[in-house]
Design a protein around this motif. Structure first.
Motif, PDB file in Angstrom:
ATOM      1  N   GLU A  18       1.075  -1.006  -0.141  1.00 50.45           N
ATOM      2  CA  GLU A  18      -0.446   0.198  -0.056  1.00 50.45           C
ATOM      3  C   GLU A  18       0.845   1.526  -0.285  1.00 50.45           C
ATOM      4  O   GLU A  18       1.915   1.300   0.606  1.00 50.45           O
ATOM      5  CB  GLU A  18      -0.422   0.200   1.077  1.00 50.45           C
ATOM      6  CG  GLU A  18      -1.571  -0.915   1.506  1.00 50.45           C
ATOM      7  CD  GLU A  18      -2.927  -1.421   2.774  1.00 50.45           C
ATOM      8  OE1 GLU A  18      -2.676  -0.146   2.942  1.00 50.45           O
ATOM      9  OE2 GLU A  18      -3.187  -1.969   2.416  1.00 50.45           O
ATOM     10  N   GLY A  19       0.386   2.280  -0.587  1.00 54.80           N
ATOM     11  CA  GLY A  19       1.032   3.979  -0.141  1.00 54.80           C
ATOM     12  C   GLY A  19       1.668   3.906  -1.831  1.00 54.80           C
ATOM     13  O   GLY A  19       1.605   3.412  -2.592  1.00 54.80           O
ATOM     14  N   PRO A  20       2.135   5.381  -1.550  1.00 58.90           N
ATOM     15  CA  PRO A  20       2.859   6.209  -2.917  1.00 58.90           C
ATOM     16  C   PRO A  20       3.769   4.817  -3.371  1.00 58.90           C
ATOM     17  O   PRO A  20       4.815   4.592  -2.337  1.00 58.90           O
ATOM     18  CB  PRO A  20       2.671   7.451  -2.669  1.00 58.90           C
ATOM     19  CG  PRO A  20       1.673   7.591  -1.705  1.00 58.90           C
ATOM     20  CD  PRO A  20       1.985   6.226  -1.244  1.00 58.90           C
ATOM     21  N   LEU A  21       3.711   4.140  -4.965  1.00 52.20           N
ATOM     22  CA  LEU A  21       5.100   3.899  -4.889  1.00 52.20           C
ATOM     23  C   LEU A  21       6.080   4.129  -4.669  1.00 52.20           C
ATOM     24  O   LEU A  21       7.484   3.613  -4.333  1.00 52.20           O
ATOM     25  CB  LEU A  21       5.135   3.914  -6.727  1.00 52.20           C
ATOM     26  CG  LEU A  21       5.817   2.683  -7.558  1.00 52.20           C
ATOM     27  CD1 LEU A  21       5.836   1.261  -6.856  1.00 52.20           C
ATOM     28  CD2 LEU A  21       6.109   3.055  -8.623  1.00 52.20           C
ATOM     29  N   TYR A  22       6.588   5.898  -4.787  1.00 50.74           N
ATOM     30  CA  TYR A  22       7.906   6.218  -4.239  1.00 50.74           C
ATOM     31  C   TYR A  22       7.827   5.935  -2.725  1.00 50.74           C
ATOM     32  O   TYR A  22       9.316   5.619  -1.728  1.00 50.74           O
ATOM     33  CB  TYR A  22       7.910   8.087  -4.914  1.00 50.74           C
ATOM     34  CG  TYR A  22       6.940   8.579  -3.555  1.00 50.74           C
ATOM     35  CD1 TYR A  22       7.563   9.982  -2.759  1.00 50.74           C
ATOM     36  CD2 TYR A  22       5.233   8.987  -3.603  1.00 50.74           C
ATOM     37  CE1 TYR A  22       7.005  10.159  -2.178  1.00 50.74           C
ATOM     38  CE2 TYR A  22       5.329   9.795  -3.088  1.00 50.74           C
ATOM     39  CZ  TYR A  22       5.585  10.475  -1.847  1.00 50.74           C
ATOM     40  OH  TYR A  22       5.097  10.700  -1.105  1.00 50.74           O
TER      41      TYR A  22
END
Length: 77
Positions: A18-22
Motif C-alpha cells: 500500500e501507499g505511493p510507489l515512491y
C-alpha cells in the motif's frame, strides 16, 4: 558506483504494498542502507537508469530520491 544489476538484486524484494510507489521505494532503499546492502559512499545509478531498471516511470524515482536526500541516507553530487 552501484551497478544497475547490483541495485536490482538489492531491490529484488521491493514491496508492492500500500501507499505511493515512491514511498515504497524510499523505504526499500533506506532499509538496504540500514542492512548495509548499500554501503556508505555507494553511488546509485542516475534516476533515468534506475527508473528503467525498475520498470517505473521516472516520476516516482525522482520523488523517492528527493525524499532520501531530505531524510539523510543519500546525497546528491
Amino acid at each position: 558506483m552501484a551497478t544497475t544489476d547490483n541495485l536490482a538484486k538489492v531491490l529484488a524484494n521491493f514491496p508492492r504494498g500500500e501507499g505511493p510507489l515512491y514511498q515504497q521505494l524510499v523505504q526499500t532503499i533506506a532499509l538496504a542502507v540500514e542492512r548495509s546492502d548499500l554501503l556508505p559512499g555507494t553511488r546509485l545509478p542516475p534516476e533515468r537508469t534506475l527508473a528503467k531498471a525498475l520498470k517505473f516511470s521516472r516520476t516516482p524515482v525522482v520523488q523517492a530520491c528527493a525524499c532520501l536526500r531530505e531524510a539523510g541516507p543519500t546525497e546528491s553530487r
